[in-house]
Write an enzyme that holds these catalytic residues in place. Structure first.
Site, PDB file in Angstrom:
ATOM      1  N   CYS A 115      -7.926   6.249 -18.059  1.00  0.00           N
ATOM      2  CA  CYS A 115      -8.584   5.054 -17.509  1.00  0.00           C
ATOM      3  C   CYS A 115     -10.054   4.965 -17.899  1.00  0.00           C
ATOM      4  CB  CYS A 115      -8.456   5.040 -15.998  1.00  0.00           C
ATOM      5  SG  CYS A 115      -6.767   5.205 -15.490  1.00  0.00           S
ATOM      6  N   HIS A 255     -13.253   0.612 -12.582  1.00  0.00           N
ATOM      7  CA  HIS A 255     -11.841   0.726 -12.971  1.00  0.00           C
ATOM      8  C   HIS A 255     -10.989   0.334 -11.766  1.00  0.00           C
ATOM      9  CE1 HIS A 255      -7.989   2.105 -14.109  1.00  0.00           C
ATOM     10  NE2 HIS A 255      -8.007   3.184 -13.331  1.00  0.00           N
ATOM     11  N   ASN A 285      -3.074  -1.267 -11.736  1.00  0.00           N
ATOM     12  CA  ASN A 285      -3.889  -0.350 -12.530  1.00  0.00           C
ATOM     13  C   ASN A 285      -3.427  -0.418 -13.986  1.00  0.00           C
ATOM     14  OD1 ASN A 285      -4.951   1.897 -13.842  1.00  0.00           O
ATOM     15  ND2 ASN A 285      -4.651   3.288 -12.116  1.00  0.00           N
TER      16      ASN A 285
HETATM   17  N1  ACO Z   1       5.896   2.952  -0.255  1.00  0.00           N
HETATM   18  C1  ACO Z   1       6.022   3.459   0.954  1.00  0.00           C
HETATM   19  N2  ACO Z   1       5.626   4.702   1.291  1.00  0.00           N
HETATM   20  C2  ACO Z   1       5.074   5.443   0.323  1.00  0.00           C
HETATM   21  C3  ACO Z   1       4.899   4.976  -0.996  1.00  0.00           C
HETATM   22  C4  ACO Z   1       5.354   3.670  -1.270  1.00  0.00           C
HETATM   23  N3  ACO Z   1       5.243   3.111  -2.495  1.00  0.00           N
HETATM   24  N4  ACO Z   1       4.309   5.941  -1.727  1.00  0.00           N
HETATM   25  C5  ACO Z   1       4.107   6.990  -0.922  1.00  0.00           C
HETATM   26  N5  ACO Z   1       4.572   6.688   0.308  1.00  0.00           N
HETATM   27  C6  ACO Z   1       4.561   7.536   1.507  1.00  0.00           C
HETATM   28  C7  ACO Z   1       4.476   9.009   1.193  1.00  0.00           C
HETATM   29  O1  ACO Z   1       5.750   9.544   0.929  1.00  0.00           O
HETATM   30  C8  ACO Z   1       3.878   9.557   2.467  1.00  0.00           C
HETATM   31  O2  ACO Z   1       4.901   9.672   3.426  1.00  0.00           O
HETATM   32  P1  ACO Z   1       4.903  10.908   4.472  1.00  0.00           P
HETATM   33  O3  ACO Z   1       3.641  10.742   5.278  1.00  0.00           O
HETATM   34  O4  ACO Z   1       6.164  10.700   5.224  1.00  0.00           O
HETATM   35  O5  ACO Z   1       4.899  12.150   3.621  1.00  0.00           O
HETATM   36  C9  ACO Z   1       2.932   8.436   2.936  1.00  0.00           C
HETATM   37  O6  ACO Z   1       3.395   7.252   2.263  1.00  0.00           O
HETATM   38  C10 ACO Z   1       1.488   8.679   2.592  1.00  0.00           C
HETATM   39  O7  ACO Z   1       1.404   9.070   1.241  1.00  0.00           O
HETATM   40  P2  ACO Z   1       0.046   9.366   0.546  1.00  0.00           P
HETATM   41  O8  ACO Z   1       0.314   9.854  -0.854  1.00  0.00           O
HETATM   42  O9  ACO Z   1      -0.807  10.195   1.438  1.00  0.00           O
HETATM   43  O10 ACO Z   1      -0.562   7.884   0.492  1.00  0.00           O
HETATM   44  P3  ACO Z   1      -1.984   7.442   0.046  1.00  0.00           P
HETATM   45  O11 ACO Z   1      -2.606   6.672   1.101  1.00  0.00           O
HETATM   46  O12 ACO Z   1      -2.759   8.577  -0.598  1.00  0.00           O
HETATM   47  O13 ACO Z   1      -1.632   6.416  -1.118  1.00  0.00           O
HETATM   48  C11 ACO Z   1      -1.684   6.281  -3.496  1.00  0.00           C
HETATM   49  C12 ACO Z   1      -0.963   6.831  -2.294  1.00  0.00           C
HETATM   50  C13 ACO Z   1      -1.651   4.769  -3.429  1.00  0.00           C
HETATM   51  C14 ACO Z   1      -0.982   6.749  -4.747  1.00  0.00           C
HETATM   52  C15 ACO Z   1      -3.160   6.778  -3.461  1.00  0.00           C
HETATM   53  O14 ACO Z   1      -3.212   8.160  -3.248  1.00  0.00           O
HETATM   54  C16 ACO Z   1      -3.916   6.465  -4.741  1.00  0.00           C
HETATM   55  O15 ACO Z   1      -4.103   5.321  -5.097  1.00  0.00           O
HETATM   56  N6  ACO Z   1      -4.415   7.516  -5.401  1.00  0.00           N
HETATM   57  C17 ACO Z   1      -5.202   7.364  -6.615  1.00  0.00           C
HETATM   58  C18 ACO Z   1      -4.271   7.121  -7.718  1.00  0.00           C
HETATM   59  C19 ACO Z   1      -4.987   6.800  -8.972  1.00  0.00           C
HETATM   60  O16 ACO Z   1      -6.042   6.255  -8.979  1.00  0.00           O
HETATM   61  N7  ACO Z   1      -4.291   7.168 -10.044  1.00  0.00           N
HETATM   62  C20 ACO Z   1      -4.646   6.765 -11.302  1.00  0.00           C
HETATM   63  C21 ACO Z   1      -5.924   7.330 -11.875  1.00  0.00           C
HETATM   64  S1  ACO Z   1      -6.208   6.313 -13.126  1.00  0.00           S
HETATM   65  C22 ACO Z   1      -5.416   6.795 -14.562  1.00  0.00           C
HETATM   66  O17 ACO Z   1      -5.834   7.714 -15.239  1.00  0.00           O
HETATM   67  C23 ACO Z   1      -4.185   6.015 -15.036  1.00  0.00           C
END
Ligand code: ACO
Length: 328
Positions: A115, A255, A285
């Site tokens: 990214c 980003h 993203n």
């Molecule tokens: N729908 C419903 N529930 C979900 C989903 C979904 N799509 N995805 C995860 N959950 C659940 C999990 O299983 C978890 O359940 P549990 O509590 O029973 O275990 C709960 O939701 C919370 O999960 P978290 O992973 O803690 O959720 P979080 O609030 O962290 O959101 C997310 C997840 C959106 C992926 C977030 O962590 C994020 O955006 N992280 C950064 C990602 C990013 O920027 N990545 C790319 C970098 S850029 C690049 O190089 C391409």
């Protein structure tokens, strides 16, 4: 080197027509529009159709950027294509774009920084222009991420979309252009976001395909924290280097990874919401394409005027991060 500054002379963007909405994803994995919207800010993302590939959109974005810069493809002497989803391993997508554009006087290559790729590209192009090695550089961020997304993994499949953005850089009057830029990486965090299969370490085979090793794997929670901290820190560094503060920033284009990451970084920097650009609801993203798409959307909407201070900041797999500060 300070006598010449590189500035952005023209921008462009392009993306596939196909749209994947949260409602579509609700039918594919156990998720909901509510969850995706509240945790990420994303409502839809663009998705390439079978047969559509990265350079198709890169070339459209590049043509627009070159035209808006008032140049011809033959004026471009450097093409940097930032991508983690190239058309193929060899030749580089940069070379494929070069041939398609007819930019035959350029050196073309790909740049892999996830990214942060577009900001890595701006930084390299800036240096090449300052040192006189390039007169007109084309920097592209282009991705078809949806080809590497595992549509059974609800944590990643809701995030990523496809598209391309481009900018043409050239020398500008000294008080304008790129005032400061900084890029960093830390390979110790490799496994926070990676795609392990298909390279020489784990060559493609029936087993790697069956195991889904070519898909993106992500530790979203950990990335979230590092992303917020790194983007805020590096943004402060470029502001300080330029002798400016967050109050001077007219527009902050981060980003587009997650609306909550954007909000947290803006809050750490004390940049109020009105000065922060977000298109994540529409595009998700798009990795290296997200900043140049956002930049071009802002230019088209007249959100950036001459003399405005524009701050760009990114974070991505690697992990990599960077910031570029521009006086338009
Ligand atoms: N729908 C419903 N529930 C979900 C989903 C979904 N799509 N995805 C995860 N959950 C659940 C999990 O299983 C978890 O359940 P549990 O509590 O029973 O275990 C709960 O939701 C919370 O999960 P978290 O992973 O803690 O959720 P979080 O609030 O962290 O959101 C997310 C997840 C959106 C992926 C977030 O962590 C994020 O955006 N992280 C950064 C990602 C990013 O920027 N990545 C790319 C970098 S850029 C690049 O190089 C391409």
């Amino acid at each position: 080197m300070a006598d010449i500054r590189a500035g952005i002379l023209g921008t462009g963007h392009s993306y596939p027509e196909g749209i994947l909405t949260n409602a579509d994803l609700e039918k594919m994995v156990e998720t909901s529009d509510d969850w995706i919207t509240s945790r990420t800010g994303i409502k839809q993302r663009r998705k390439a159709a079978p047969g559509e590939y990265t350079s198709l959109f890169a070339v459209k974005a590049a043509r627009q950027a070159i035209e808006r810069a008032g140049l011809e493809p033959a004026d471009i002497d450097l093409i940097l294509c930032a991508t983690v989803t190239p058309d193929q391993i060899l030749p580089s997508t940069g070379c494929i774009i070069q041939a398609e554009l007819g930019a035959n006087k350029a050196a073309a290559m790909d740049l892999v920084a996830a990214c942060s790729g577009f900001l890595y590209g701006l930084t390299v192009a800036d240096t090449m222009i300052q040192t006189g090695k390039s007169k007109h550089a084309l920097v592209i961020g282009a991705e078809i991420l949806t080809q590497y997304v595992d549509y059974t993994d609800r944590q990643t499949c809701i995030l990523f979309g496809d598209g391309a953005g481009a900018a043409v850089l050239g020398a500008v009057e000294n008080s304008h252009g790129i005032l400061a830029s900084r890029i960093r990486s830390d390979g110790r965090y490799e496994e926070q976001l990676f795609s392990p299969g298909g390279g020489t370490r784990r060559p493609a085979s029936a087993e790697t395909l069956a195991a889904g090793d070519h898909f993106f794997k992500m530790k979203g929670n950990e990335l979230f924290k590092v992303a917020v901290r790194s983007m805020a820190e590096i943004s402060r560094e470029v502001l300080e280097e330029a002798g400016l503060t967050a109050d001077d920033v007219k527009l902050f284009i981060p980003h587009q990874a997650n609306q909550r990451i954007t909000d947290a970084v803006a809050s750490k920097l004390n940049v109020d919401t009105e000065r922060v650009y977000s298109n994540i609801a529409m595009h998700g993203n798009t990795s290296s394409a997200s900043i140049p798409i956002g930049l071009d959307e802002c230019v088209e909407a007249g959100k950036i005027q001459k003399d405005d201070i524009v701050l760009l900041a990114s974070f991505g797999g690697g992990v990599t991060w960077g910031a570029v500060l521009i006086r338009w």
